[in-house]
Motif scaffolding. Structure first.
Motif, PDB file in Angstrom:
ATOM      1  N   UNK A   1      -8.190  -0.331   5.813  1.00 19.45           N
ATOM      2  CA  UNK A   1      -7.300  -1.458   6.142  1.00 19.45           C
ATOM      3  C   UNK A   1      -5.843  -1.238   5.731  1.00 19.45           C
ATOM      4  N   UNK A   2      -5.483  -0.041   5.243  1.00 23.79           N
ATOM      5  CA  UNK A   2      -4.122   0.128   4.715  1.00 23.79           C
ATOM      6  C   UNK A   2      -3.066   0.133   5.832  1.00 23.79           C
ATOM      7  N   UNK A   3      -1.839  -0.160   5.452  1.00 24.66           N
ATOM      8  CA  UNK A   3      -0.701  -0.035   6.360  1.00 24.66           C
ATOM      9  C   UNK A   3      -0.333   1.458   6.388  1.00 24.66           C
ATOM     10  N   UNK A   4      -0.677   2.114   7.472  1.00 21.41           N
ATOM     11  CA  UNK A   4      -0.594   3.580   7.520  1.00 21.41           C
ATOM     12  C   UNK A   4       0.837   4.077   7.290  1.00 21.41           C
ATOM     13  N   UNK A   5       1.775   3.447   7.952  1.00 26.29           N
ATOM     14  CA  UNK A   5       3.163   3.927   7.835  1.00 26.29           C
ATOM     15  C   UNK A   5       3.706   3.794   6.413  1.00 26.29           C
ATOM     16  N   UNK A   6       3.277   2.738   5.715  1.00 25.56           N
ATOM     17  CA  UNK A   6       3.749   2.539   4.341  1.00 25.56           C
ATOM     18  C   UNK A   6       3.061   3.497   3.376  1.00 25.56           C
ATOM     19  N   UNK A   7       1.762   3.667   3.572  1.00 22.69           N
ATOM     20  CA  UNK A   7       0.974   4.406   2.572  1.00 22.69           C
ATOM     21  C   UNK A   7       1.131   5.927   2.750  1.00 22.69           C
ATOM     22  N   UNK A   8       1.334   6.400   3.972  1.00 20.62           N
ATOM     23  CA  UNK A   8       1.382   7.860   4.202  1.00 20.62           C
ATOM     24  C   UNK A   8       2.400   8.571   3.289  1.00 20.62           C
ATOM     25  N   UNK A   9       3.673   8.105   3.235  1.00 20.78           N
ATOM     26  CA  UNK A   9       4.613   8.818   2.358  1.00 20.78           C
ATOM     27  C   UNK A   9       4.252   8.720   0.881  1.00 20.78           C
TER      28      UNK A   9
END
Ligand code: NAD
Length: 479
Positions: free
Chosen positions: A262-270
């Motif tokens: 469920x994570x926000x991919x764009x926020x969590x990736x970096x």
């Protein structure tokens, strides 16, 4: 006790500090600037005589230092912090030269030490009083004596002063041994301490790896506080046995990071990328295995790759986000993980990186896409900018996979469903588990490893006890 003044501080000559005095040595060695490959300043190699003299001085200083009030010890620690911070620019330059860290991160480390001081100013040694009809039990914590601090090269200031501050606060005296790869900031910080503390309270002896066994064997030292590799930690524990020295071992890790769907991919990736590659991966609690839920695996990996491609690697002052690997030995070791990946045909998600650029020990960070469980990059700690990702679908199975290691230093869980993330986090076998953050140890909490990542822990209120003996006074009421 009156403080001694040893020197006018310069930042281009380096000495061991024994009994309040600067000491040279017959033998010399030098560090190497990892950004340029150039030799740095000469430093003396400590001898058995230096260790013996430092222990004698530390034992003598202990007699009065241990009797000072905690308030007085805090007062001098605060003065030391102010004195050290008045040289923060010079310390930052020195740290850049010896580690190659980008200037903003060197500055963060230099100033981070002040946070350690500040936090410790608010700590008190616990005292417990229990009374029944016939007696009063008073449990106090008293200093051990002389502490030997054996330090690594990845955070030379935080990981040496992070031992000095609690050791002195609790009334011990301490002899610090920096890593031969990064002697400069530590020797200078301990030189500065001589302007504040009486001789023998805090000393430093740098040298080769041979100096560590002189400290661990010495009968006049009561505790070894060690941060470094698991292999050396095991040798230290064995060497402490004949004199039954206390030892705290802060060792390596192979931290897992579990990413929920469920994570926000764009926020969590970096954030995932920085958790793995901060300080060029040379962090005991860097993320070393990333488990991403199958439903978002491809998209998350793509975002991580995109971010990784933007990372600039370079010398301090070049605007780079990552610096070089700190030394040639580690550089060669990290390269073997690249070679192993290539030889076994595992997939470089970021493209095959350039591992040899210029004379410095620079390595472009990379991600390995889904290597098998028995690959070296999954099973071992590379301590460099290379990290594997794997998909998962079943919660129980991924918890088992994360825990399937001889180490247990740190771990992370990422998810919008914080309750679920915490539930998983509580089952991860590691000393420090982070929910929705990469690994960020803090002086506010004890830091230590499970399994082969260490024995005991330091920092935080609880960590103070590791520099103390429990002392129980049983007072019976007069009849
Ligand atoms: P290392 O074990 O090679 O060296 C650490 C220190 O031990 C150095 O000062 C070295 O001179 C000394 N030493 C070497 N042999 C010795 C011996 N036989 N007896 C006594 N001392 C000896 O570790 P390193 O390469 O400097 O550091 C990297 C390792 O440290 C990594 O595995 C990393 O994960 C770990 N580390 C752990 C923490 C933590 O807090 N848990 C923090 C930073 C680094």
């Amino acid at each position: 006790m009156s403080p001694s003044k040893v020197s006018t501080i310069t930042f281009d000559s380096f000495h061991n500090i024994v009994d309040g005095q600067q000491r040279g040595g017959k033998e010399k060695h030098h560090g190497v600037n990892p950004a340029t490959g150039e030799e740095l300043w000469e430093v003396p190699v400590g001898s058995q005589q230096d260790v013996d003299d430092a222990v004698t001085s530390a034992q003598k200083a202990f007699e009065s230092w241990s009797q000072e009030t905690v308030e007085r010890r805090k007062e001098l620690l605060q003065k030391y912090c102010d004195h050290y911070m008045s040289y923060s620019d010079e310390m930052t330059d020195l740290l850049c030269a010896e580690t190659g860290k980008p200037r903003q991160f060197a500055e963060w480390e230099v100033k981070g030490v002040a946070l350690f001081f500040n936090h410790h100013m608010n700590l008190e040694l616990p005292e417990e009083r229990i009374e029944d009809d016939e007696k009063v039990l008073l449990t106090r914590y008293t200093p051990l004596g002389v502490v030997g601090a054996i330090c690594p090269w990845n955070f030379p200031l935080i990981l040496s002063l992070g031992k000095v501050i609690p050791a002195l606060l609790t009334g011990n005296t301490i002899i610090v041994k920096p890593s031969p790869f990064t002697p400069y900031t530590t020797l200078k910080a301990i030189e500065l301490a001589q302007d504040i503390f009486p001789p023998g309270v805090v000393q430093a002896i740098g040298g080769s790896d041979a100096l560590g066994p002189m400290l661990t064997a010495h009968p006049g030292i009561q505790k070894i506080s060690f941060t470094g590799s698991i292999a050396t930690g095991k040798k230290i524990m064995a060497a402490c046995a004949p004199t039954l020295k206390r030892c705290t071992l802060e060792l390596g890790g192979n931290d897992a990071s579990i990413v929920l769907p469920d994570v926000d991919i764009k926020k969590v990736a970096p954030e995932l990328v920085m958790g793995a590659f901060q300080n060029s991966g040379q962090v005991c609690v860097a993320t070393k295995r990333i488990y991403i839920h199958q439903d978002i695996y491809d998209e998350m990996l793509k975002e991580m790759v995109n971010f990784t491609k933007t990372i600039k690697v370079g010398a301090p002052g070049s605007g780079a986000l990552l610096g070089p690997v700190q030394n040639k030995m580690q550089y060669d070791k990290v390269k073997t993980f690249f070679e192993d990946t290539k030889r076994n045909g595992y997939k470089f998600a970021v493209g095959e990186p350039d591992v040899a650029k210029g004379n410095g020990f620079f390595i472009q960070p990379t991600i390995i896409d889904n290597p098998p469980n028995n690959s070296r990059i999954i099973e071992e700690e590379p301590f460099g900018p290379i990290v594997p990702t794997q998909p998962w679908t079943d919660e129980e199975e991924v918890i088992k996979r994360a825990n399937n290691t001889n180490t247990g230093l740190g771990a992370c869980v990422w998810g919008k469903d914080v309750e679920r993330a915490e539930r998983i986090g509580k089952r991860l076998q590691a000393g420090s588990v982070f929910v929705n953050s990469w690994e960020k140890p803090t002086p506010q909490a004890i830091f230590g490893g499970h399994k082969e990542s260490g024995i005991g822990g330091e920092w935080g209120q609880e960590g103070l006890k590791s520099f103390c003996n429990p002392h129980v006074l049983h007072t019976y009421k007069s009849k």
